[in-house]
Write a protein that holds these residues in place. Structure first.
Motif, PDB file in Angstrom:
ATOM      1  N   GLY A 237     109.062  96.401  33.927  1.00 26.44           N
ATOM      2  CA  GLY A 237     108.075  95.782  33.047  1.00 26.44           C
ATOM      3  C   GLY A 237     107.966  94.298  33.357  1.00 26.44           C
ATOM      4  N   SER A 238     106.796  93.729  33.082  1.00 29.55           N
ATOM      5  CA  SER A 238     106.587  92.315  33.390  1.00 29.55           C
ATOM      6  C   SER A 238     106.620  91.421  32.155  1.00 29.55           C
ATOM      7  N   LYS A 245     111.507 101.368  32.262  1.00 23.37           N
ATOM      8  CA  LYS A 245     111.579 102.827  32.380  1.00 23.37           C
ATOM      9  C   LYS A 245     111.928 103.282  33.786  1.00 23.37           C
ATOM     10  N   ILE A 246     112.385 104.527  33.841  1.00 22.01           N
ATOM     11  CA  ILE A 246     112.603 105.234  35.106  1.00 22.01           C
ATOM     12  C   ILE A 246     111.736 106.480  35.062  1.00 22.01           C
ATOM     13  N   THR A 247     110.939 106.675  36.089  1.00 24.62           N
ATOM     14  CA  THR A 247     110.077 107.850  36.172  1.00 24.62           C
ATOM     15  C   THR A 247     110.657 108.831  37.183  1.00 24.62           C
ATOM     16  N   PHE A 248     110.950 110.037  36.711  1.00 29.11           N
ATOM     17  CA  PHE A 248     111.495 111.105  37.550  1.00 29.11           C
ATOM     18  C   PHE A 248     110.363 112.069  37.897  1.00 29.11           C
TER      19      PHE A 248
END
Length: 277
Positions: A237-238, A245-248
Motif C-alpha cells: 500500500g502507498s 495485503k498478500i494476494t495468492f
C-alpha cells in the motif's frame, strides 16, 4: 438384466468407498465389483473372459472406461478374448457420453466463499484423485484420500480476507483436444511473521484446495495428478487507507474435469487454526 461392472482402480476413490457404495446395488444383483489391481484393464479382462455374458455391459472408472468402446465396437460376447481386442484411442475415455437437460432452479444461489482449506499433494495417498467419473456424476462422494499412517495428514485452514476468495474453471482448445483450466485466488491482509512463513512454505509446493462457498457447498480445486501452483504477490500500500495485503493465486491447466463439488459424504480432516495470540 443389464450387468454393471465397476472396475475399482487406483484412480477411483479407493476400494473401501466403492464397496460401501456397492452394497445396495449388490443386493439387487445389478453390480459386480472387480477387485483393485495394478493393471485395471487386465483385471476387467480376466473377469470378463471367465463370464458368460448375455447382456450389455457398462464399465465405470476413468482408466477402464476405454472398455466401453470395446463393448460397442467388438464382438465381446462371442469368442474374442478381451485381451486380444486392440486398444481404443484414449479420447474415448472422455467422449461419447449421453448429455441430459439442465433445469433452472429456484432459490438463492449466493456467490463467494467463506472457508478455505489447503493441503500439499504429498499429504495424500498415491492415487489419482479426483477422476473424470466424479465429474460425470456431478460430485465427489468418497472420502478425501489423505495419508493416515504413520501420522494422519490434514488440510490447513486459511482465513482469507472477506469477499476476496474466488475460483473458476474454463474449457480450452478445439473439439477433440479440449481440457480445463482451474484457478483460485484470495487475499490475506497483513504482512507479518505468520503470513511470511506461509508464503515461504508454499514456494515450490504443489497443492490442492477445498473452498466452501457461501452456499455451504465444498468445492475441490485442482487434482493430485495436476496440482495447483501458487503465484504470490504482495502490496504494502502507498498510504494509510490502502490495505497491506498478500494476494495468492493458484492455477493449472490440462484437467479433464472442472472444479467439482463435494457431497456431504466426502469427508476430510482439518488442522485447527492456531490459538488467538
Amino acid at each position: 438384466m443389464k450387468k454393471l461392472i465397476l472396475a475399482c482402480t487406483l484412480g477411483f476413490a479407493g476400494i473401501g468407498y466403492v464397496q460401501a457404495q456397492a452394497e445396495t446395488l449388490l443386493e439387487k444383483h445389478e453390480l459386480i465389483v472387480v477387485e483393485h489391481q495394478e493393471d485395471p484393464l487386465a483385471s476387467v479382462a480376466t473377469f470378463l473372459e471367465g463370464m458368460e455374458l448375455t447382456s450389455p455391459v457398462m464399465i465405470l472408472t476413468e482408466i477402464a472406461a476405454k472398455a466401453v468402446a470395446f463393448v460397442e465396437a467388438r464382438s465381446l460376447f462371442a469368442d474374442t478374448p478381451f485381451s486380444e481386442v486392440p486398444e481404443a484411442p484414449p479420447a474415448l475415455v472422455y467422449s461419447c457420453l449421453a448429455i441430459t437437460g439442465l433445469r433452472r432452479k429456484c432459490g438463492p444461489k449466493p456467490g463467494g466463499n467463506k472457508r478455505l482449506y489447503i493441503a500439499p499433494v504429498e499429504y495424500f495417498q498415491d492415487i489419482e484423485f479426483p477422476v473424470y467419473a466424479d465429474a460425470v456424476a456431478g460430485e465427489i462422494t468418497g472420502p478425501i484420500p489423505l495419508i493416515s499412517t504413520p501420522s494422519a495428514k490434514k488440510f490447513i485452514e486459511i482465513q482469507a480476507a472477506y469477499d476476496t476468495t474466488k475460483w473458476g474453471f474454463a474449457s480450452k482448445g478445439k473439439s477433440g483436444n479440449q481440457s480445463f483450466e482451474q484457478n483460485i485466488t484470495f487475499d490475506f491482509y497483513g504482512i507479518d511473521k505468520d503470513s511470511v512463513a506461509l508464503v515461504a512454505r508454499l514456494l515450490n509446493t504443489p497443492c490442492v484446495i477445498i473452498a466452501r462457498g457461501n452456499n455451504n457447498t465444498n468445492y475441490f480445486v485442482g487434482s493430485l495428478d495436476v496440482p495447483l501452483e501458487f503465484e504470490i504477490n504482495s502490496d504494502s500500500g502507498s498510504k494509510g487507507s490502502d490495505p497491506q495485503k498478500i494476494t495468492f493465486t493458484a492455477k493449472n491447466d490440462g484437467f479433464m474435469f472442472p472444479v467439482i463439488p463435494l457431497a456431504s459424504t466426502a469427508t476430510f480432516a482439518i488442522d485447527p487454526l492456531p490459538a488467538v495470540a
